[in-house]
Enzyme design. Structure first.
Site, PDB file in Angstrom:
ATOM      1  N   SER A  34       0.828  -1.206   0.000  1.00 28.92           N
ATOM      2  CA  SER A  34       0.000   0.000   0.000  1.00 28.92           C
ATOM      3  C   SER A  34       0.862   1.256   0.000  1.00 28.92           C
ATOM      4  CB  SER A  34      -0.954  -0.046   1.191  1.00 28.92           C
ATOM      5  OG  SER A  34      -1.889   1.010   1.135  1.00 28.92           O
ATOM      6  N   ASP A  81      -2.705   6.018  -4.080  1.00 29.67           N
ATOM      7  CA  ASP A  81      -1.538   5.374  -3.468  1.00 29.67           C
ATOM      8  C   ASP A  81      -0.969   4.322  -4.414  1.00 29.67           C
ATOM      9  OD1 ASP A  81      -3.490   3.420  -3.223  1.00 29.67           O
ATOM     10  OD2 ASP A  81      -2.966   2.886  -1.168  1.00 29.67           O
ATOM     11  N   ASP A 101      -5.813   1.660  -4.416  1.00 33.35           N
ATOM     12  CA  ASP A 101      -7.112   1.501  -3.769  1.00 33.35           C
ATOM     13  C   ASP A 101      -7.521   2.772  -3.022  1.00 33.35           C
ATOM     14  OD1 ASP A 101      -5.214   1.170  -1.761  1.00 33.35           O
ATOM     15  OD2 ASP A 101      -6.020  -0.719  -1.006  1.00 33.35           O
TER      16      ASP A 101
END
Length: 574
Positions: free
Chosen positions: A148, A298, A302
């Protein structure tokens, strides 16, 4: 029997089970007496209820060929038990991080070595496209290699089930048990490329069409909206520009330097759109292009950050709750105008997200269901109520949102199409998204949130976080910002202690989790939880006050900001 020492754990990695490159790296750590030796081997990298995330390198507490192999072998073992007698298919995607592509192929090899067919993306793709593909291609599961928005030295591994959502009970615990029962020498690394089907741009088009279909309500002023978009070196360079063009937006300026995929994220300190600094280049471009809206995503695509013109005409980043408030209210308002709300619909939220979503749901006559932190719990809601109630949209404070159930994870692409539609509609009506938010606050009351992160790194830091949680659990504050605490919800003990009654009520509709929530008499809410992915303890503060007019907005905002600062002082957070 005494616990095995860190150095003895490291020496186990010098056996012939491990390749020469790994053994050489471990020997260097031992010979140099590096402080990294302790952190690399003092524990096993946790395979949590959604997967794992960690620093890359050798060792049991690092992400590498063997920890990934162990996780995948355990997953393969479980899937072979669950889907006996049928062809098993798993989709795999990966982001722009260092080693992600190599890790994607490594994971594919372990699966195919176990006779499992793999649908492997040829290049970087966003996490929500992986979630979509699991369902679109009728796969039994999915895996995405991503950390992430973590720093460049991290990578991670997330597991999805056949509904396109991240794994939840009972599968999560069962998979964890399988993973931890796998010995490194039992991992099958010799893959079968004949069982790999490669996926490319043709899947992007199917996914983008679904994003537009599920995120479009009206076509007003799209050709007149000035947009600035940045992928912050992440995966959405493959999807978002194409989706905006296909949805009818004509004026899209890209931050070209940041559209180049890179695991170093060279133009930012952190590739996290929650932080204004990550959108600085985009905001600078917005000044030149006179943009109405700035959007960034990011690395795995997401999460999204949205910045719009405030009352002074300056570009300002909305927080996650503000963004989701606008998107949710707009969707429900459109559905109401189309007479599509029957009372059998629901929106999804989480325990750390603003309570404004209860107010919005009540206004439009839908239910607001709440789960633990993480979109997998919203995905579980969709599955649990499929055929009984219709899922409309869902969001969480950490800059995540999804429209409809075609993706079962937060989805920046569909959310961006929707946000730009709202911005275009506002502009066509002589207003802005920011003013639209203020209008919503006048109906619901003005909510304002602050997130306070306390970072505690390493083994000692993990213990310190545990001690802090224990103290907050055993010694809850009596008051916060001058208002008495009236409820203490403990999701680990599954109790709700009502102070006025001096009584604990059972609260078992949500699974156990190490989370505390304090509610005060004036509606202040403070949630305390250790991060599941970073060495942090997080304090989510939400305060509320009536907003009577647009003219009162600035003074009300100032009052709420002051109240959050008082909460911080009361909790003794520096």
């Amino acid at each position: 029997m005494s616990e095995i020492s860190t150095i003895d754990k490291a020496k186990l990695w010098l056996s012939d089970t491990f390749d020469q490159e790994t053994k050489d790296a471990v020997q260097t750590l031992i010979d140099s007496n590096s402080p990294d030796l302790e952190d690399s081997f003092y524990r096993e990298l946790e395979f949590g209820t959604g997967g794992m995330r960690g620093i890359m390198g050798v060792g049991t507490n690092r992400l590498n060929k063997y920890t990934l192999g162990q996780a995948t072998q355990g997953l393969a073992n479980y899937m072979l038990q669950q889907f006996q007698g049928e062809e098993i298919k798993v989709a795999i995607a990966y982001d722009v991080r260092h080693n992600s592509k190599e890790f994607g192929k490594l994971v594919a090899d372990v699966l195919t070595a176990n006779g499992i067919k793999v649908l492997l993306f040829k290049n970087h793709r966003p996490t929500p496209e992986l979630s979509f593909t699991v369902r679109d291609k009728k796969c039994n599961g999915g895996i995405v290699l991503t950390a992430s928005h973590n720093p460049p030295e991290y990578n991670g591994y997330k597991v999805y089930w056949n509904d396109g959502a991240q794994i939840v009970p009972p599968h999560d615990e069962a998979i964890i048990n399988e993973v931890y029962s796998v010995k490194f020498e039992e991992i099958k690394f010799n893959g079968n490329d004949d069982l790999i089907e490669w996926i490319g741009e043709e899947q992007d088009d199917v996914y983008i069409d679904a994003c537009i279909e599920n995120s479009t309500y009206q076509d007003v002023g799209k050709g007149n909206l000035n947009i600035v978009f940045t992928s912050i070196h992440g995966t959405t360079y493959t999807t978002v520009p194409k989706a905006l063009e296909k949805a009818g937006f004509k004026k899209v300026d890209l931050v070209k330097e940041q559209m180049i995929p890179s695991g170093n994220f060279p133009t930012v300190d952190s590739p996290n759109p929650e932080e204004p600094a990550a959108l600085e280049m985009a905001m600078d471009l917005a000044k030149i292009t006179n943009a109405d809206i700035v959007i960034g995503t990011d690395p795995d695509g997401d999460r999204l950050g949205i910045a719009v013109r405030n009352l002074e005409g300056e570009i300002q980043l909305l927080n996650g709750n503000q963004c989701n408030t606008i998107l949710t209210y707009y969707i429900l308002d459109q559905l109401k105008k189309e007479n599509e709300i029957t009372g059998k619909e629901f929106i999804g939220s989480t325990i750390v997200t603003s309570d404004i979503f209860f107010d919005i749901a009540e206004k439009f006559g839908v239910d607001c269901k709440v789960g633990l932190t993480g979109f997998k719990w919203i995905g579980k809601m969709i599955r649990d109520f499929e055929g009984q109630e219709k899922f409309i949209c869902g969001g969480e404070e950490s800059f995540g949102f999804m429209t409809g159930d075609f993706v079962r994870d937060k989805d920046s692409c569909g959310s961006i199409v929707l946000a730009c539609e709202i911005a275009a509609w506002c502009k066509a009506n002589g207003t802005t998204m920011y003013e639209y938010l203020i209008e919503i606050y006048q109906e619901t009351g003005m909510y304002y949130e602050g997130l306070i992160n306390v970072t505690k790194k390493g083994r000692d830091g993990a213990e310190e976080i545990q001690n802090m949680m224990r103290n907050f659990r055993e010694n809850p504050p009596k008051s916060l910002a001058g208002s008495a605490v009236e409820e203490v919800k403990d999701f680990k003990e599954q109790t709700n202690f009502v102070i006025s009654e001096n009584k604990k009520h059972v609260m078992n509709e949500i699974p156990k989790s190490n989370v505390l929530i304090y509610y005060t008499q004036d509606g202040t809410k403070v949630c305390v939880r250790p991060s599941g992915t970073e060495p942090k303890i997080k304090f989510y503060v939400s305060v509320k006050q009536d907003l009577n007019s647009k003219e009162d907005f600035k003074s009300t905002l100032k009052s709420l900001e002051q109240k959050i600062e008082e909460v911080r002082k009361d909790l003794q957070l520096n």
